[in-house]
Scaffold this motif. Sequence first.
Motif, PDB file in Angstrom:
ATOM      1  N   TRP A   1       0.822  -1.209   0.000  1.00 36.49           N
ATOM      2  CA  TRP A   1       0.000   0.000   0.000  1.00 36.49           C
ATOM      3  C   TRP A   1       0.857   1.260   0.000  1.00 36.49           C
ATOM      4  O   TRP A   1       0.427   2.306  -0.524  1.00 36.49           O
ATOM      5  CB  TRP A   1      -0.948  -0.007   1.199  1.00 36.49           C
TER       6      TRP A   1
ATOM      7  N   TRP B   1      -3.749  -6.930  -5.107  1.00 39.49           N
ATOM      8  CA  TRP B   1      -3.160  -7.628  -3.956  1.00 39.49           C
ATOM      9  C   TRP B   1      -3.744  -9.024  -3.824  1.00 39.49           C
ATOM     10  O   TRP B   1      -3.011  -9.990  -3.643  1.00 39.49           O
ATOM     11  CB  TRP B   1      -3.397  -6.826  -2.675  1.00 39.49           C
TER      12      TRP B   1
ATOM     13  N   VAL C   1       1.502   1.855  -3.659  1.00 41.08           N
ATOM     14  CA  VAL C   1       0.315   2.359  -4.344  1.00 41.08           C
ATOM     15  C   VAL C   1       0.142   3.852  -4.079  1.00 41.08           C
ATOM     16  O   VAL C   1      -0.039   4.655  -5.006  1.00 41.08           O
ATOM     17  CB  VAL C   1      -0.935   1.575  -3.899  1.00 41.08           C
ATOM     18  N   CYS C   2       0.207   4.250  -2.812  1.00 39.89           N
ATOM     19  CA  CYS C   2      -0.062   5.649  -2.463  1.00 39.89           C
ATOM     20  C   CYS C   2       1.055   6.582  -2.936  1.00 39.89           C
ATOM     21  O   CYS C   2       0.788   7.660  -3.492  1.00 39.89           O
ATOM     22  CB  CYS C   2      -0.259   5.778  -0.953  1.00 39.89           C
TER      23      CYS C   2
ATOM     24  N   PHE D   1      -8.601   8.687  -6.861  1.00 42.61           N
ATOM     25  CA  PHE D   1      -7.835   7.924  -5.882  1.00 42.61           C
ATOM     26  C   PHE D   1      -8.646   6.772  -5.300  1.00 42.61           C
ATOM     27  O   PHE D   1      -8.124   5.661  -5.130  1.00 42.61           O
ATOM     28  CB  PHE D   1      -7.362   8.856  -4.761  1.00 42.61           C
ATOM     29  N   LEU D   2      -9.928   6.997  -5.007  1.00 38.77           N
ATOM     30  CA  LEU D   2     -10.735   5.944  -4.392  1.00 38.77           C
ATOM     31  C   LEU D   2     -10.880   4.727  -5.300  1.00 38.77           C
ATOM     32  O   LEU D   2     -10.604   3.595  -4.866  1.00 38.77           O
ATOM     33  CB  LEU D   2     -12.098   6.496  -3.982  1.00 38.77           C
TER      34      LEU D   2
ATOM     35  N   ALA E   1      -6.410  -1.559  -6.788  1.00 35.86           N
ATOM     36  CA  ALA E   1      -5.160  -2.000  -6.165  1.00 35.86           C
ATOM     37  C   ALA E   1      -5.406  -3.135  -5.172  1.00 35.86           C
ATOM     38  O   ALA E   1      -4.579  -4.048  -5.049  1.00 35.86           O
ATOM     39  CB  ALA E   1      -4.483  -0.822  -5.473  1.00 35.86           C
ATOM     40  N   TYR E   2      -6.529  -3.089  -4.469  1.00 33.65           N
ATOM     41  CA  TYR E   2      -6.838  -4.197  -3.553  1.00 33.65           C
ATOM     42  C   TYR E   2      -7.045  -5.493  -4.336  1.00 33.65           C
ATOM     43  O   TYR E   2      -6.613  -6.568  -3.901  1.00 33.65           O
ATOM     44  CB  TYR E   2      -8.087  -3.880  -2.736  1.00 33.65           C
TER      45      TYR E   2
ATOM     46  N   THR F   1      -8.924   3.870  -7.608  1.00 29.38           N
ATOM     47  CA  THR F   1      -7.576   3.294  -7.712  1.00 29.38           C
ATOM     48  C   THR F   1      -7.303   2.342  -6.562  1.00 29.38           C
ATOM     49  O   THR F   1      -6.720   1.258  -6.751  1.00 29.38           O
ATOM     50  CB  THR F   1      -6.527   4.418  -7.733  1.00 29.38           C
ATOM     51  N   LEU F   2      -7.728   2.705  -5.354  1.00 27.72           N
ATOM     52  CA  LEU F   2      -7.519   1.841  -4.191  1.00 27.72           C
ATOM     53  C   LEU F   2      -8.295   0.532  -4.331  1.00 27.72           C
ATOM     54  O   LEU F   2      -7.803  -0.539  -3.950  1.00 27.72           O
ATOM     55  CB  LEU F   2      -7.940   2.568  -2.914  1.00 27.72           C
TER      56      LEU F   2
ATOM     57  N   LEU G   1      -0.523   2.946 -12.131  1.00 27.40           N
ATOM     58  CA  LEU G   1      -0.635   4.190 -11.368  1.00 27.40           C
ATOM     59  C   LEU G   1      -0.391   5.401 -12.262  1.00 27.40           C
ATOM     60  O   LEU G   1      -1.061   6.431 -12.127  1.00 27.40           O
ATOM     61  CB  LEU G   1       0.347   4.169 -10.202  1.00 27.40           C
TER      62      LEU G   1
END
Length: 627
Positions: A318, A359, A321-322, A348-349, A355-356, A351-352, A501
């Motif tokens: 994470w 993972w 990612v950030c 951004f939201l 990204a999850y 994207t998270l 990203l």
Amino acid sequence: MASASTSRSDSTHVEDGPFRTDSDYRSTAKFTPQNSFEIEDAASPPPPRVPTSWQRRLKGPLWLDHPRVRRAWLYFRGPRPKVDLPEPTPFLSLKFYTGRKTRSVAVEPAWIRLTRPFTNPWLFVLLAAGYIIGFAFFARAQSFLTPADSFIGCTATYWAANDGCGLDGEACGPFNNATFDFRCPAQCSSVVLQNPRTVGDQQVDFVPLIVGGGDEEQTYRGDSFICAAAVQAGLISDSKGGCATLELTGNFTNFLPFTANGLSSIGFPTIFPLSFRFHPTTSLHSCSDLRNEALAFNVIITALIFLVLRPRPIVMYWCLVCIGFWHVTLFSQPQASPPPLDTAFEQFLPTLFVAYAFWRLAFRFTLPAFRKAPIEATVWYLAPYWTGVLTNLTTDKIPIDRLTASDISKRPGGLTALIIIILILLVIVINQVRVIRKTGWLPWYLGWYVAGGLVTLVLSQLPGLQLRLHHYILAMVLIPGTGFPTRLSAIYQGFLLGMFLNGVAAFGFDSILQTAADLRRDAPLGSDLPSFATNSTNFNASVPFLNQTIFWNSLPEGESWDGFALLVDDVERYIGTALNYSLSALEPGLIHFFRLAFTSSDLTGDFTMPATLYPNGTWVDPLPGPS
């Protein structure tokens, strides 16, 4: 939280979960004859699976009963039950046997022992807070100390292409007696025209648009890219950006070509109503672009996370990612200047969320496998990760901007570059398929990729829309196939995460389907083209220039066009239904260029290539095609 022991066998399919071992039974059961029988029965291999009716029906058509076909199928399917690949042995923790002596290279264990005091979670939290504060100060100095209205982009210009400024350029006034203090970002020299632009009788493409600058006062035509012109004039640095002041100087004749500071301009031998010159000084301050300093800062921070702080793998993930998302958003490739923070948080939201999914599908199977090799993890992940985050720079020299047939065919070297990229991807995919087959998961992965390919094929056939594979989509497609504990998988994951990203932070989640208008940018529409009745055979050079009139042919029948637009020396000078234009308002001693287009209400079609009239009365017919 996932740990290093995470595997597909114990986390994805219950039916493939681990059996209890003999040691488990020895710790809970007495070895009576009855219990011994139960243990032997539990430890024995399961009975062969009886094919279901639909499987039996498919055996014939698919030739699965044929020995060679079955051997090929069993090889393709891989082992049963499915297996997990072993974790890679660290390169820097190996033992070498030389005769009777054993020599060991134990750099990784020594580094782990040395840095163990710095792995305290509370130290990580404290340093993370310090990083956020420091990064905020970097962003403030980068974008929020200069007046917002002074920021311009690399393609900012005072004059729009073709008829974009309206009749006589009235929409782009004032033409003179105005100054402007501006700030340019870094790396504007690499921002180029993506479609041909006609200047006089020349067409320029895939270079920054700079016209003029070669006279003693360095006068540029009004449609020149301001930042590229300022770099060429030596007022700002391409690597650091900077501030300058320009002054509009109105009409200017004979813009001279010029080469300096790695940039070349083109000439324009006649008059143009808008030009500008730069002042030697400016009143603005805090003008340096800090993207290079921010890059060094973030690279050091990510290296410290992997090498020294070493939090749990999911925390490391994470952090990547950030840090990558906000570095692109605020420094390396912001969507505007200053960066629009509302748009950034809007992207951004989602994207998270994506990204999850990365993972769960890939990173949790690979990143924890390097917990005993932090030095290797730093190399395999961070080097390709930052290469992907800076895709706008690392792929800048590749002559492909968009994966569309028209772009690839027009740009020199585009097709060759595409073939090379496809071959590299093919080698990578074949190797990754080999790795996946060893685990027994190949049919499962292949099924999902085939299903996704079929869905994409259906989408590509929708009328009025064109398929566009943005680079963030390519990353989303490829990352699931990298979820295996190998060094190459770690390299792929690092690069693809950085590329994802870069795509979503710089451009947002652009649609996979786009219209032709979305993809065209400022390229020709493909509309009908008018034609000049005046040509090199009927132009009468003996008539005085001020008494000359040029003619064009009438509107085609059965079409929706209702008039004409005429560009004279790249400025719209006539709109209407007439079939001629008098040259009495033009300078007789200069070369002049004429381009013609059909109009329909507020729509203007494609302009022709320029017809050229020289001062000696020579008329040169336009080349075929749109300009």
